[in-house]
Motif scaffolding. Structure first.
Motif, PDB file in Angstrom:
ATOM      1  N   ALA A  57       0.841  -1.193   0.000  1.00 40.73           N
ATOM      2  CA  ALA A  57       0.000   0.000   0.000  1.00 40.73           C
ATOM      3  C   ALA A  57       0.875   1.241   0.000  1.00 40.73           C
ATOM      4  N   ASN A  58       0.541   2.209  -0.876  1.00 39.65           N
ATOM      5  CA  ASN A  58       1.367   3.413  -1.027  1.00 39.65           C
ATOM      6  C   ASN A  58       0.469   4.627  -1.212  1.00 39.65           C
ATOM      7  N   GLY A  59      -0.558   4.716  -0.359  1.00 43.47           N
ATOM      8  CA  GLY A  59      -1.543   5.774  -0.514  1.00 43.47           C
ATOM      9  C   GLY A  59      -0.972   7.169  -0.395  1.00 43.47           C
ATOM     10  N   ASP A  60       0.069   7.347   0.404  1.00 43.99           N
ATOM     11  CA  ASP A  60       0.682   8.673   0.550  1.00 43.99           C
ATOM     12  C   ASP A  60       1.786   8.924  -0.466  1.00 43.99           C
ATOM     13  N   LEU A  61       2.041   7.947  -1.368  1.00 45.58           N
ATOM     14  CA  LEU A  61       3.012   8.081  -2.462  1.00 45.58           C
ATOM     15  C   LEU A  61       4.435   8.360  -1.962  1.00 45.58           C
ATOM     16  N   THR A  62       4.760   7.852  -0.786  1.00 38.85           N
ATOM     17  CA  THR A  62       6.105   8.064  -0.249  1.00 38.85           C
ATOM     18  C   THR A  62       7.138   7.155  -0.902  1.00 38.85           C
ATOM     19  N   VAL A  63       6.705   6.030  -1.468  1.00 36.66           N
ATOM     20  CA  VAL A  63       7.627   5.101  -2.119  1.00 36.66           C
ATOM     21  C   VAL A  63       7.537   5.303  -3.627  1.00 36.66           C
ATOM     22  N   PRO A  64       8.610   5.708  -4.298  1.00 36.05           N
ATOM     23  CA  PRO A  64       8.551   5.873  -5.751  1.00 36.05           C
ATOM     24  C   PRO A  64       8.521   4.523  -6.455  1.00 36.05           C
ATOM     25  N   ALA A  65       7.692   4.414  -7.477  1.00 36.51           N
ATOM     26  CA  ALA A  65       7.618   3.168  -8.236  1.00 36.51           C
ATOM     27  C   ALA A  65       8.934   2.911  -8.950  1.00 36.51           C
ATOM     28  N   GLY A  66       9.342   1.641  -9.017  1.00 39.28           N
ATOM     29  CA  GLY A  66      10.558   1.264  -9.717  1.00 39.28           C
ATOM     30  C   GLY A  66      11.795   1.221  -8.847  1.00 39.28           C
ATOM     31  N   VAL A  67      11.680   1.631  -7.594  1.00 35.16           N
ATOM     32  CA  VAL A  67      12.852   1.652  -6.721  1.00 35.16           C
ATOM     33  C   VAL A  67      13.196   0.238  -6.274  1.00 35.16           C
ATOM     34  N   ARG A  68      14.483  -0.024  -6.101  1.00 33.40           N
ATOM     35  CA  ARG A  68      14.918  -1.309  -5.558  1.00 33.40           C
ATOM     36  C   ARG A  68      14.638  -1.332  -4.061  1.00 33.40           C
ATOM     37  N   CYS A  69      14.458  -2.517  -3.525  1.00 29.35           N
ATOM     38  CA  CYS A  69      14.154  -2.637  -2.107  1.00 29.35           C
ATOM     39  C   CYS A  69      14.687  -3.961  -1.575  1.00 29.35           C
ATOM     40  N   GLN A  70      14.767  -4.035  -0.273  1.00 35.29           N
ATOM     41  CA  GLN A  70      15.168  -5.255   0.402  1.00 35.29           C
ATOM     42  C   GLN A  70      13.970  -5.803   1.158  1.00 35.29           C
ATOM     43  N   VAL A  71      13.854  -7.134   1.162  1.00 37.05           N
ATOM     44  CA  VAL A  71      12.739  -7.801   1.822  1.00 37.05           C
ATOM     45  C   VAL A  71      13.284  -8.773   2.853  1.00 37.05           C
ATOM     46  N   MET A  72      12.780  -8.665   4.075  1.00 35.09           N
ATOM     47  CA  MET A  72      13.127  -9.616   5.109  1.00 35.09           C
ATOM     48  C   MET A  72      12.197 -10.817   4.970  1.00 35.09           C
ATOM     49  N   LEU A  73      12.787 -11.992   4.769  1.00 33.37           N
ATOM     50  CA  LEU A  73      11.955 -13.159   4.508  1.00 33.37           C
ATOM     51  C   LEU A  73      11.241 -13.664   5.753  1.00 33.37           C
ATOM     52  N   GLU A  74      11.648 -13.193   6.943  1.00 31.04           N
ATOM     53  CA  GLU A  74      10.905 -13.569   8.131  1.00 31.04           C
ATOM     54  C   GLU A  74       9.591 -12.803   8.142  1.00 31.04           C
ATOM     55  N   PRO A  75       8.476 -13.461   8.484  1.00 27.84           N
ATOM     56  CA  PRO A  75       7.188 -12.776   8.499  1.00 27.84           C
ATOM     57  C   PRO A  75       7.221 -11.578   9.434  1.00 27.84           C
ATOM     58  N   ALA A  76       6.557 -10.490   9.043  1.00 25.58           N
ATOM     59  CA  ALA A  76       6.497  -9.282   9.859  1.00 25.58           C
ATOM     60  C   ALA A  76       5.592  -9.509  11.050  1.00 25.58           C
ATOM     61  N   VAL A  77       5.960  -8.896  12.189  1.00 27.85           N
ATOM     62  CA  VAL A  77       5.141  -8.974  13.396  1.00 27.85           C
ATOM     63  C   VAL A  77       4.190  -7.795  13.405  1.00 27.85           C
ATOM     64  N   ALA A  78       2.908  -8.042  13.521  1.00 28.07           N
ATOM     65  CA  ALA A  78       1.916  -6.978  13.490  1.00 28.07           C
ATOM     66  C   ALA A  78       2.029  -6.135  14.746  1.00 28.07           C
ATOM     67  N   PRO A  79       2.208  -4.806  14.641  1.00 22.82           N
ATOM     68  CA  PRO A  79       2.306  -3.939  15.813  1.00 22.82           C
ATOM     69  C   PRO A  79       0.972  -3.805  16.512  1.00 22.82           C
ATOM     70  N   THR A  80       1.023  -3.442  17.772  1.00 27.94           N
ATOM     71  CA  THR A  80      -0.220  -3.334  18.541  1.00 27.94           C
ATOM     72  C   THR A  80      -1.072  -2.159  18.127  1.00 27.94           C
ATOM     73  N   ASP A  81      -0.446  -1.094  17.578  1.00 26.91           N
ATOM     74  CA  ASP A  81      -1.236   0.079  17.184  1.00 26.91           C
ATOM     75  C   ASP A  81      -1.709   0.022  15.734  1.00 26.91           C
ATOM     76  N   GLY A  82      -1.464  -1.100  15.022  1.00 24.90           N
ATOM     77  CA  GLY A  82      -1.939  -1.277  13.665  1.00 24.90           C
ATOM     78  C   GLY A  82      -1.078  -0.622  12.613  1.00 24.90           C
ATOM     79  N   LYS A  83       0.067   0.027  12.983  1.00 26.34           N
ATOM     80  CA  LYS A  83       0.948   0.655  12.016  1.00 26.34           C
ATOM     81  C   LYS A  83       2.101  -0.262  11.660  1.00 26.34           C
ATOM     82  N   PRO A  84       2.500  -0.303  10.369  1.00 22.46           N
ATOM     83  CA  PRO A  84       3.599  -1.175   9.979  1.00 22.46           C
ATOM     84  C   PRO A  84       4.919  -0.693  10.566  1.00 22.46           C
TER      85      PRO A  84
END
Length: 217
Positions: A188-215
């Motif tokens: 999700a990129n509703g605020d357009l903070t991430v430019p399309a086409g950029v390289r990125c790194q992914v942690m293969l361990e599943p993300a832990v959901a925060p208690t306040d609902g923010k990633p």
């Protein structure tokens, strides 16, 4: 609206159809003829009851009324057909306008003004509020990534904090040449903070959901 194809012919067809649809003189004349035939029949029928008219004249008046009613009905039907043709030509004119099916930005212009389209793509439009993350995974980790998982994604530029992305597609096979398989994540990129086409790194361990609902990372 992104582009307008040449539509001079379609515009002329719309104007002609509009004129036909608005033309009511034929229907008005047929209605007047019907009304006159009805009045004539009424007078002759009244005289016939008083023995002042002939049966032949009465029958002729009845026939004239039927003919007038049929002509009026035909005129009404012709007018309805003209209105339908007008609607068809308007839709054909609208089809000469190229509209984007999504809200996004024009990434490429594939044809210039004046060139023939002939079914070719004209523009490439991309949406930026929902991005796809294409992930290439070593074959030895096959089966670790499953559809529906949430992983942390960290863009190399733009938004520096890790963002949560959902796995929406995972290859069921391994590419033998590269000994890898692929997965696709939705970010999700509703605020357009991430430019399309950029390289990125992914942690293969599943993300832990925060208690306040923010990633979080």
């Amino acid at each position: 609206m992104l582009a307008v194809l040449d539509r001079d012919v379609e515009k002329a067809m719309v104007e002609t159809a509009r004129a036909r649809a608005k033309a009511r003189a034929e229907t008005a004349a047929a209605r007047a003829t019907r009304d006159m035939a009805r009045q004539k029949l009424t007078r002759i029928a009244a005289l016939n009851k008083l023995n002042y008219g002939a049966q032949l004249e009465l029958e002729m008046a009845q026939g004239e009324l039927k003919v007038a009613e049929h002509r009026l009905q035909q005129s009404v039907e012709n007018h309805e057909i003209a209105e339908g043709e007008h609607q068809v030509t308007r839709r054909q004119l609208d089809q000469r306008v190229v509209r984007s099916p999504i809200g996004g930005v024009v990434a490429d212009r594939l044809l210039d003004p004046g060139e023939r389209a002939d079914g070719q793509p004209i523009l490439r439009v991309v949406t930026l509020d929902s991005l796809h993350v294409e992930l290439v995974i070593p074959a030895e980790r096959f089966g670790e990534i499953r559809k529906g998982m949430t992983l942390n994604v960290q863009p190399e530029i733009g938004e520096r904090a890790s963002l949560a992305a959902e796995v929406v597609q995972v290859d069921a096979f391994i590419d033998a040449a590269s000994a890898t398989y692929r997965a696709r994540l939705a970010l999700a990129n509703g605020d357009l903070t991430v430019p399309a086409g950029v390289r990125c790194q992914v942690m293969l361990e599943p993300a832990v959901a925060p208690t306040d609902g923010k990633p979080r990372a």
